[in-house]
Design an enzyme around this catalytic site. Structure first.
Site, PDB file in Angstrom:
ATOM      1  N   HIS A   1      -0.230   3.767   2.850  1.00 48.25           N
ATOM      2  CA  HIS A   1      -0.783   3.003   3.530  1.00 48.25           C
ATOM      3  C   HIS A   1      -1.511   3.541   4.760  1.00 48.25           C
ATOM      4  O   HIS A   1      -2.782   3.375   4.999  1.00 48.25           O
ATOM      5  CB  HIS A   1      -0.013   1.582   3.941  1.00 48.25           C
ATOM      6  CG  HIS A   1       0.575   0.789   2.883  1.00 48.25           C
ATOM      7  ND1 HIS A   1       1.860   0.527   2.921  1.00 48.25           N
ATOM      8  CD2 HIS A   1       0.004   0.140   1.752  1.00 48.25           C
ATOM      9  CE1 HIS A   1       2.065  -0.254   1.958  1.00 48.25           C
ATOM     10  NE2 HIS A   1       0.907  -0.383   1.267  1.00 48.25           N
TER      11      HIS A   1
ATOM     12  N   LYS B   1       6.393 -13.606  -2.933  1.00 50.91           N
ATOM     13  CA  LYS B   1       6.617 -12.096  -3.661  1.00 50.91           C
ATOM     14  C   LYS B   1       7.772 -11.934  -3.807  1.00 50.91           C
ATOM     15  O   LYS B   1       8.374 -11.603  -2.751  1.00 50.91           O
ATOM     16  CB  LYS B   1       5.457 -11.241  -3.034  1.00 50.91           C
ATOM     17  CG  LYS B   1       5.067 -10.163  -3.896  1.00 50.91           C
ATOM     18  CD  LYS B   1       4.234  -9.344  -3.082  1.00 50.91           C
ATOM     19  CE  LYS B   1       4.095  -8.053  -4.122  1.00 50.91           C
ATOM     20  NZ  LYS B   1       3.216  -7.055  -3.395  1.00 50.91           N
TER      21      LYS B   1
ATOM     22  N   SER C   1       6.043   0.454  -1.493  1.00 50.79           N
ATOM     23  CA  SER C   1       6.752  -0.183  -0.310  1.00 50.79           C
ATOM     24  C   SER C   1       8.250  -0.659  -1.265  1.00 50.79           C
ATOM     25  O   SER C   1       9.270  -0.456  -0.671  1.00 50.79           O
ATOM     26  CB  SER C   1       6.473  -1.522   0.195  1.00 50.79           C
ATOM     27  OG  SER C   1       5.241  -1.172   0.781  1.00 50.79           O
TER      28      SER C   1
ATOM     29  N   ARG D   1      -3.583   3.930  -6.400  1.00 52.04           N
ATOM     30  CA  ARG D   1      -2.663   5.006  -6.869  1.00 52.04           C
ATOM     31  C   ARG D   1      -3.120   5.391  -8.189  1.00 52.04           C
ATOM     32  O   ARG D   1      -4.126   5.586  -8.280  1.00 52.04           O
ATOM     33  CB  ARG D   1      -1.271   4.615  -6.260  1.00 52.04           C
ATOM     34  CG  ARG D   1      -1.040   4.557  -5.007  1.00 52.04           C
ATOM     35  CD  ARG D   1       0.178   3.906  -5.019  1.00 52.04           C
ATOM     36  NE  ARG D   1       0.392   2.713  -5.442  1.00 52.04           N
ATOM     37  CZ  ARG D   1       1.292   1.801  -5.306  1.00 52.04           C
ATOM     38  NH1 ARG D   1       2.273   1.908  -4.652  1.00 52.04           N
ATOM     39  NH2 ARG D   1       1.186   0.578  -5.598  1.00 52.04           N
TER      40      ARG D   1
HETATM   41  O1  PNS Z   1      -0.031  -5.366  -0.867  1.00 58.06           O
HETATM   42  P1  PNS Z   1      -0.380  -6.046  -1.992  1.00 58.06           P
HETATM   43  O2  PNS Z   1       0.746  -6.989  -2.529  1.00 58.06           O
HETATM   44  O3  PNS Z   1      -1.360  -5.259  -2.859  1.00 58.06           O
HETATM   45  O4  PNS Z   1      -1.228  -7.102  -1.237  1.00 58.06           O
HETATM   46  C1  PNS Z   1      -1.996  -8.265  -1.971  1.00 58.06           C
HETATM   47  C2  PNS Z   1      -2.886  -9.259  -1.243  1.00 58.06           C
HETATM   48  C3  PNS Z   1      -2.218  -9.583  -0.058  1.00 58.06           C
HETATM   49  C4  PNS Z   1      -3.981  -8.196  -0.886  1.00 58.06           C
HETATM   50  C5  PNS Z   1      -3.162 -10.401  -2.072  1.00 58.06           C
HETATM   51  O5  PNS Z   1      -2.054 -11.030  -2.635  1.00 58.06           O
HETATM   52  C6  PNS Z   1      -4.234 -11.301  -1.340  1.00 58.06           C
HETATM   53  O6  PNS Z   1      -5.289 -11.140  -1.360  1.00 58.06           O
HETATM   54  N1  PNS Z   1      -3.557 -12.445  -0.820  1.00 58.06           N
HETATM   55  C7  PNS Z   1      -4.219 -13.468  -0.147  1.00 58.06           C
HETATM   56  C8  PNS Z   1      -4.687 -14.593  -0.908  1.00 58.06           C
HETATM   57  C9  PNS Z   1      -5.677 -14.510  -1.987  1.00 58.06           C
HETATM   58  O7  PNS Z   1      -6.672 -14.385  -1.259  1.00 58.06           O
HETATM   59  N2  PNS Z   1      -5.468 -14.696  -3.326  1.00 58.06           N
HETATM   60  C10 PNS Z   1      -6.462 -14.527  -4.033  1.00 58.06           C
HETATM   61  C11 PNS Z   1      -7.232 -13.186  -4.545  1.00 58.06           C
HETATM   62  S1  PNS Z   1      -6.479 -12.571  -6.078  1.00 58.06           S
END
Ligand code: PNS
Length: 163
Positions: free
Chosen positions: A17, A41, A130, A92
């Protein structure tokens, strides 16, 4: 002023990250790392959002154009709130692609003016996640180098607490 967000759960932030954040910081005037609460999650995150924010703040203290904020909204709404027009994500292996493609498409559907941009992980961090770091730490393996030192120490504390 080009401003971007780097959204994620960061539970916890890894060296992969940080590499993406450092590289993105050279491409934008201002970079805001958005730490999602992500309560649901996988049974909830290991670290509370405040701690996840603090880890990234410490690990990016040398980057003057990077700041960190927690968010509990849609990514698109967070981008609007902070005035960013780009969301940067790390990519990745191919395994990331489908999920990222779906999220980018949904975000594009919600607001096509917010661009999703991908930065490829360097080969050294292609395998890093992670979840893998947490698994290694849980079983007493060495995570130094895979995460910033501050996270290393916090993981050791968590593992000892759970014993
Ligand atoms: O680290 P991650 O799990 O890849 O992050 C995922 C994240 C936080 C970017 C995603 O879950 C997110 O955008 N959450 C906010 C809610 C949202 O906008 N959801 C709709 C988009 S698919």
């Amino acid at each position: 002023m080009r401003r971007a967000i780097v959204p994620g759960t960061f539970d916890p932030v890894t060296s992969g990250h940080l590499d993406v954040i450092e590289r993105a910081a050279t491409l934008f005037d201002e970079l805001i790392v958005g730490v999602a609460f992500s309560k649901a999650k996988n049974g909830g995150p290991l670290f509370p959002v405040g701690e996840r924010v603090a880890f990234i703040e410490q690990a990016t203290a040398h980057l003057p154009n990077v700041s960190v904020q927690a968010f509990d909204t849609l990514l698109i709404d967070f981008a609007h709130e902070v005035g960013a027009s780009v969301a940067v994500k790390g990519l990745r292996a191919m395994t990331d692609f489908e999920r990222e493609f779906q999220m980018a498409a949904l975000n594009w559907r919600l607001d096509s003016k917010i661009e999703t941009m991908f930065i490829m992980a360097i080969p050294e961090y292609m395998y890093l996640s992670s979840s893998a770091v947490k698994e290694i730490a849980r079983h007493g393996g060495a995570v130094r180098g895979l995460v910033p030192d501050v996270v290393c120490e916090a993981l050791e504390r968590k593992v000892n607490e759970a014993r």
